[in-house]
Design an enzyme around this catalytic site. Structure first.
Site, short mmCIF file in Angstrom:
data_model
loop_
_atom_site.label_atom_id
_atom_site.label_comp_id
_atom_site.label_asym_id
_atom_site.label_seq_id
_atom_site.Cartn_x
_atom_site.Cartn_y
_atom_site.Cartn_z
N LYS A 1 -27.66 -20.85 17.47
CA LYS A 1 -27.10 -19.83 18.36
C LYS A 1 -28.08 -18.72 18.71
CE LYS A 1 -23.94 -20.23 20.05
NZ LYS A 1 -23.15 -21.04 21.03
N SER B 1 -21.28 -28.77 10.48
CA SER B 1 -21.38 -29.35 11.82
C SER B 1 -22.60 -30.26 11.91
CB SER B 1 -21.41 -28.26 12.89
OG SER B 1 -22.63 -27.55 12.84
N1 PMP Z 1 -22.40 -25.81 14.75
C1 PMP Z 1 -22.29 -24.55 14.31
C2 PMP Z 1 -22.40 -24.29 12.85
C3 PMP Z 1 -22.07 -23.51 15.23
O1 PMP Z 1 -21.96 -22.26 14.79
C4 PMP Z 1 -21.94 -23.81 16.60
C5 PMP Z 1 -21.65 -22.72 17.58
N2 PMP Z 1 -20.27 -22.43 17.70
C6 PMP Z 1 -22.06 -25.15 17.00
C7 PMP Z 1 -22.29 -26.11 16.05
C8 PMP Z 1 -21.87 -25.58 18.43
O2 PMP Z 1 -22.84 -25.08 19.32
P1 PMP Z 1 -22.45 -24.75 20.81
O3 PMP Z 1 -21.74 -23.43 20.81
O4 PMP Z 1 -23.76 -24.69 21.52
O5 PMP Z 1 -21.55 -25.83 21.32
#
Ligand code: PMP
Length: 307
Positions: free
Chosen positions: A52, A269
């Protein structure tokens, strides 16, 4: 590839350290066909500890440039974690105030990191999750519109643009143009939308996939189950080929396997993204799959995930 921060000489600011992350080859996490390769962007190596940083830098620097952050205005936005930390870090580096709206139950690591950078936190109802934080941030902006610049990461086209301009070209260069498939977990959708657009421009045959939690109530911090959430304005399934659903249980098992077998201490994630990548790999005869490891497991140590 990294965008220089306004007013700083090259290498003079933490902001200049964002991006250009290494691409790792994952070789031990699962049995995949011999002619399929899986690579992952080590996004936790960004200075704020996550993917991010890229979007936050783009949105904040553009607001500095176009005057939206003039006159003592501070940055205010909703985020349950990584974007909040990125804003707090960038705000500290630029001398700009930051207020984060986040559900009250965000973990101690997040609270302490945000506050360490000098940012303030306004808590939203934990039962309402990240959607509750989005609605409260909108209300604060309406109430006090002069005081705040609200980047609105869910609806700001600069969020995917950051990935179009940096993450996408990095992947293309780091694979020598060999990438055939790209997979990213979707939260705001910034990563998947921006990288997808760039890679498909470079080679229209590249297939791209968004990984989403399989369940409405899930433990995949940072990802959104779109069907039961406020769908981000920047998220458009027409911009990628398919969605891959991953269960929390499978993602956690993969996360643990990444730590124990690859020595990569990734967050939830990242486990979900690699699960999706392995599933895709097992359907291919040959290919070069690239995915993203958004943050580190260190960000979740207090959550009883590790025992
Ligand atoms: N994984 C984590 C740990 C995140 O904090 C985020 C952001 N919300 C994402 C994945 C997804 O990224 P994006 O916002 O670019 O879809």
């Amino acid at each position: 590839m990294s965008e220089p921060a306004t007013g700083y000489v090259s290498g003079g600011s933490v902001i200049d350290l964002i991006g250009n992350t290494p691409l790792l080859k994952l070789e031990k996490i699962a049995d995949i066909p011999p002619d399929v390769e899986i690579y992952a962007k080590a996004e936790w190596l960004n200075p704020g500890g996550s993917v991010k940083d890229r979007a936050a830098r783009k949105m904040v620097l553009e607001a500095v440039r176009n005057g939206e952050l003039k006159g003592g205005r501070s940055i205010m936005d909703s985020s349950s974690g990584n974007t909040a930390i990125a804003y707090a870090m960038i705000g500290a580096a630029l001398g700009i105030g930051v207020t984060i709206v986040a559900p009250e139950n965000i973990n101690t690591e997040r609270k302490k990191t945000i506050e360490a950078f000098g940012a303030g936190i306004v808590y939203s109802d934990p039962i309402e999750g990240s959607d509750g934080a989005i609605l409260l941030a909108r209300e604060l902006k309406k109430r006090d519109s002069d005081k705040y610049f609200m980047p609105d990461q869910y609806n700001n086209p600069l969020n995917p643009l950051a990935h179009y301009e940096t993450t996408g070209p990095e992947i293309w260069e780091q694979t020598g143009g060999r990438v055939t498939h790209f997979i990213a977990g979707a939260g705001t959708g910034g990563t998947i939308m921006g990288v997808s657009r760039r890679l498909k421009e470079l080679n229209p045959r590249i297939r791209t996939f968004a990984a989403q939690p399989a369940e409405a109530i899930h433990g995949l911090e940072g990802l959104k189950h779109m069907e039961t959430s406020i769908v981000p304005g920047i998220y458009d399934p027409a911009g990628f080929d398919e969605t891959i659903f991953v269960s929390t249980e499978d993602a956690y098992a993969m996360m643990e396997s990444m730590v124990r077998r690859e020595g990569l201490f990734v967050g939830h994630s990242g486990g979900a993204a690699v699960c999706a990548a392995v599933g895709k790999a097992q359907t291919l005869e040959s290919g070069v799959i690239v995915t993203v490891l958004p943050d580190s497991g260190m960000r979740y140590l207090s959550e009883k995930l590790w025992w």
